[in-house]
Design an enzyme around this catalytic site. Structure first.
Site, PDB file in Angstrom:
ATOM      1  N   LYS A 126       0.855  -1.197   0.000  1.00 43.15           N
ATOM      2  CA  LYS A 126       0.000   0.000   0.000  1.00 43.15           C
ATOM      3  C   LYS A 126       0.889   1.244   0.000  1.00 43.15           C
ATOM      4  CE  LYS A 126      -3.371   2.613   2.806  1.00 43.15           C
ATOM      5  NZ  LYS A 126      -4.234   2.638   4.013  1.00 43.15           N
ATOM      6  N   LYS A 136     -10.174  13.019   8.009  1.00 40.41           N
ATOM      7  CA  LYS A 136      -9.784  12.536   9.333  1.00 40.41           C
ATOM      8  C   LYS A 136      -9.770  13.696  10.318  1.00 40.41           C
ATOM      9  CE  LYS A 136      -6.716   8.739   7.987  1.00 40.41           C
ATOM     10  NZ  LYS A 136      -7.465   7.681   8.683  1.00 40.41           N
ATOM     11  N   GLU A 182      -9.529   3.935   1.842  1.00 43.38           N
ATOM     12  CA  GLU A 182      -8.951   4.037   0.496  1.00 43.38           C
ATOM     13  C   GLU A 182      -7.928   2.946   0.210  1.00 43.38           C
ATOM     14  OE1 GLU A 182      -7.735   5.489   3.031  1.00 43.38           O
ATOM     15  OE2 GLU A 182      -5.597   5.113   2.821  1.00 43.38           O
ATOM     16  N   ARG A 188      -7.971  -0.282   0.684  1.00 41.97           N
ATOM     17  CA  ARG A 188      -8.550  -1.455   0.014  1.00 41.97           C
ATOM     18  C   ARG A 188      -8.886  -1.152  -1.443  1.00 41.97           C
ATOM     19  NH1 ARG A 188     -13.177  -1.658   4.506  1.00 41.97           N
ATOM     20  NH2 ARG A 188     -11.473  -0.701   5.669  1.00 41.97           N
TER      21      ARG A 188
HETATM   22  N1  BES Z   1      -4.449   4.387   6.790  1.00 34.42           N
HETATM   23  C1  BES Z   1      -5.654   4.198   7.523  1.00 34.42           C
HETATM   24  C2  BES Z   1      -5.519   3.166   8.618  1.00 34.42           C
HETATM   25  C3  BES Z   1      -4.734   3.580   9.827  1.00 34.42           C
HETATM   26  C4  BES Z   1      -5.236   4.491  10.722  1.00 34.42           C
HETATM   27  C5  BES Z   1      -3.504   3.010  10.070  1.00 34.42           C
HETATM   28  C6  BES Z   1      -4.495   4.841  11.843  1.00 34.42           C
HETATM   29  C7  BES Z   1      -2.780   3.340  11.203  1.00 34.42           C
HETATM   30  C8  BES Z   1      -3.273   4.267  12.082  1.00 34.42           C
HETATM   31  C9  BES Z   1      -6.770   3.716   6.586  1.00 34.42           C
HETATM   32  O1  BES Z   1      -6.732   4.251   5.310  1.00 34.42           O
HETATM   33  C10 BES Z   1      -8.056   4.160   7.192  1.00 34.42           C
HETATM   34  O2  BES Z   1      -8.287   5.322   7.262  1.00 34.42           O
HETATM   35  N2  BES Z   1      -8.862   3.189   7.628  1.00 34.42           N
HETATM   36  C11 BES Z   1     -10.090   3.467   8.260  1.00 34.42           C
HETATM   37  C12 BES Z   1     -11.118   2.498   7.739  1.00 34.42           C
HETATM   38  C13 BES Z   1     -12.534   2.847   8.137  1.00 34.42           C
HETATM   39  C14 BES Z   1     -12.969   4.107   7.434  1.00 34.42           C
HETATM   40  C15 BES Z   1     -13.425   1.687   7.774  1.00 34.42           C
HETATM   41  C16 BES Z   1      -9.898   3.304   9.760  1.00 34.42           C
HETATM   42  O3  BES Z   1      -9.144   2.415  10.177  1.00 34.42           O
HETATM   43  O4  BES Z   1     -10.468   4.098  10.510  1.00 34.42           O
HETATM   44 ZN    ZN Z   2      -4.917   4.790   4.645  1.00 35.46          ZN
HETATM   45 MN    MN Z   3      -7.742   6.085   5.175  1.00 33.31          MN
END
Ligand code: BES
Ligand code: ZN
Ligand code: MN
Length: 508
Positions: A268, A280, A352, A354
């Site tokens: 990724k 975020k 994003e 996935r």
């Molecule tokens: N890159 C993030 C995941 C992440 C967040 C990794 C914090 C390490 C620390 C990923 O793109 C993301 O934002 N995932 C969301 C998914 C949700 C919207 C279903 C998440 O984990 O909140």
């Molecule tokens: Zn991410």
């Molecule tokens: Mn994300």
């Protein structure tokens, strides 16, 4: 740092610093004992006086030890012999390396290779020492105007082995440790770079440089027009809100037989994840520069493969994008068509990872891979489930999961398997498309994300490593870890060894 292996008695070493172990309570290791006998019991007297208990984390630097040929002796506490597990061994080495780095000796001879670690051989210890020493020396000061380089840095470490017979194995262990450490360094450097420098184009440039440096390595970059042509609608939907153009990076390492199918690693490569329109919260958002650590680990692993000249074919695929909330950005509710032809309702633009990985997985089908492993900082939920020690592991093929768990175990870079049951799939049902990119609630978020990916990995053996909790450290020691480079290189070393055994059998 230069590492060499050498056999010989400790009292005979004319070295700047002799490093010896002391077990708790106040008990010299065999090499220390042997040295002490030759030097008239000086160390034994010190211990009896109570100057060093031998607890892990303790050490004592001695000068002018009577009758010794070495300039200094560093005594290192090793704890109780029966408590000496993998973790303790790493702690001891890291402590010794930190003291040595500050000691002013430019060279040291380590007898810590003699410590008894249950279930691990000498070569394992040598490799761990090389990795731990390199890791403890890592600094990320490329963008600081003043660097804090020591005046007389340690330049060379000599690792003792019992006899000449152990030299070739020890030298190979050093080579492997150095390749893994260098791969981790590349991964950490790229992860730590700021997102205004480490863009998708920058990552593509890194792949080109690796290809230029090593024979048997080739880089190919697809631009957005090429991705459009192929039909990577999910990947392009993520990139739409950013000014930075997306890059699809392909790096082939070809040193196996021409007919041998490749192992494919997919990383990724979100060079910054704002969440997009599903923005975020602000706190800690800088850490989303680490959202390309999966990509960085793929580059680190391929570099290690090339340095070790592993007789395998390994392909790295990196979908590299920036997730931004621009005027052209994808909206929650947009429906896109992925490279597989399956349609996706994007309900949350922050899910994003996935979306870019699914198109990379479909792309991998063309290579008829032996196995595909994707590496991604995919979900915060994985950190909730497992904390920050193991990687989350998912797989549609139990033997592959097993091989990865075993590799992580022996490389001290562990993964823990989570279920990929169909029960979780229905969370992704959509009224308007083949699937949604998120579930309606937060239950089992790491698993649901893996279930999403599994829909694009039906044609091959596949594993997914969620490294959200392991790719970097937060807080005062903020920085990329270089994981899971050790696990993945070990997995590939194991595959190369397996291929060699099978080749031998075929020849007989
Ligand atoms: N890159 C993030 C995941 C992440 C967040 C990794 C914090 C390490 C620390 C990923 O793109 C993301 O934002 N995932 C969301 C998914 C949700 C919207 C279903 C998440 O984990 O909140
Ligand atoms: Zn991410
Ligand atoms: Mn994300």
């Amino acid at each position: 740092m230069e590492f060499t292996v050498k056999s010989g008695n400790p009292e005979k070493q004319r070295t700047a610093c002799l490093v010896l172990g002391v077990y708790e309570s106040r008990r010299l290791t065999p090499a220390a004992e042997q040295f002490d006998t030759a030097c008239g019991g000086y160390l034994g007297n010190l211990l009896r006086r109570g100057d060093l208990e031998g607890k892990p984390g303790q050490s004592l630097l001695l000068f002018n030890v009577p009758e010794a040929l070495c300039e200094r002796v560093l005594l290192v506490g090793c704890g109780r012999e029966r408590d000496l597990d993998e973790r303790r061994f790493r702690q001891i080495i890291t402590h010794a390396a930190t003291v040595l780095n500050d000691a002013g000796a430019t060279e040291a001879t380590l007898y810590l290779t003699e410590l008894t670690t249950r279930g691990h051989d000498l070569n394992w210890k040598i490799r761990q020492i090389v990795e731990a020493v390199e890791e403890s020396r890592y600094r990320c000061d490329a963008l600081k105007s003043k660097k804090d380089t020591p005046r007389r840095p340690l330049r060379k470490i000599i690792l003792s082995v019992p006899g000449r017979r152990e030299l070739p194995g020890g030298e190979q262990a050093v080579r492997e440790g150095m390749a893994i450490a260098a791969g981790m360094k590349l991964t950490r450097d790229l992860g730590n770079l700021p997102p205004n420098i480490c863009t998708p184009v920058y990552l593509a440039e890194q792949a080109r440089e690796l290809a230029a440096r090593f024979t048997g390595m080739r880089a190919q970059i697809l631009d957005e027009a090429a991705m459009e042509q192929l039909g990577m609608g999910a990947l392009l939907a993520v990139s739409r809100g950013s000014i930075q153009p997306a890059q699809f990076i392909r790096l082939d390492y070809h040193q196996g037989a021409a007919t041998q199918k490749p192992y494919v690693l997919i990383g990724k490569g979100v060079t910054f994840d704002t969440g997009g329109i599903s923005l975020k919260p602000g706190e800690g958002m800088d850490e989303m520069k680490y959202d390309m650590c999966g990509a960085a680990s793929v580059l680190g692993v391929l570099q290690a493969c090339a340095e070790l000249q592993l007789p395998l074919n390994v392909t790295g695929l990196i979908p590299a994008v920036e997730n931004m909330p621009g005027g052209r950005a994808t909206r929650p509710g947009d429906i896109v068509t992925s490279l597989s032809g399956q349609t996706i309702e994007i309900l949350n633009t922050d899910a994003e990872g996935r979306l870019i990985l699914c198109d990379a997985l479909s792309y991998a089908e063309r290579d008829e891979p032996v196995a595909v492993i994707d590496i991604a900082t995919l979900t915060g939920a994985c950190i909730i489930a497992l904390g920050r020690h193991p990687h989350g592991l998912f797989s549609n093929h139990p033997p592959l999961a097993h091989a990865l768990i075993a590799a992580g175990q022996s490389a001290a870079d562990r993964a823990w398997e989570l279920p990929l049951w169909d029960d979780y799939q229905e969370a992704l049902d959509s009224n308007f498309a083949d699937m949604a990119n998120v579930a309606g609630n937060r239950d089992g978020g790491a698993i649901v994300a893996a279930c999403f990916l599994s829909r694009f990995a039906r044609k091959f053996h596949w594993a997914h490593l969620d490294i959200a909790g392991t790719a970097w450290k937060s807080g005062k020691a903020k920085g990329a870890t270089g994981r899971p480079v050790p696990l993945l290189v070990q997995y590939l070393l194991d595959r190369a060894a397996e291929a060699e055994r099978e080749g031998d059998r075929a020849a007989h």
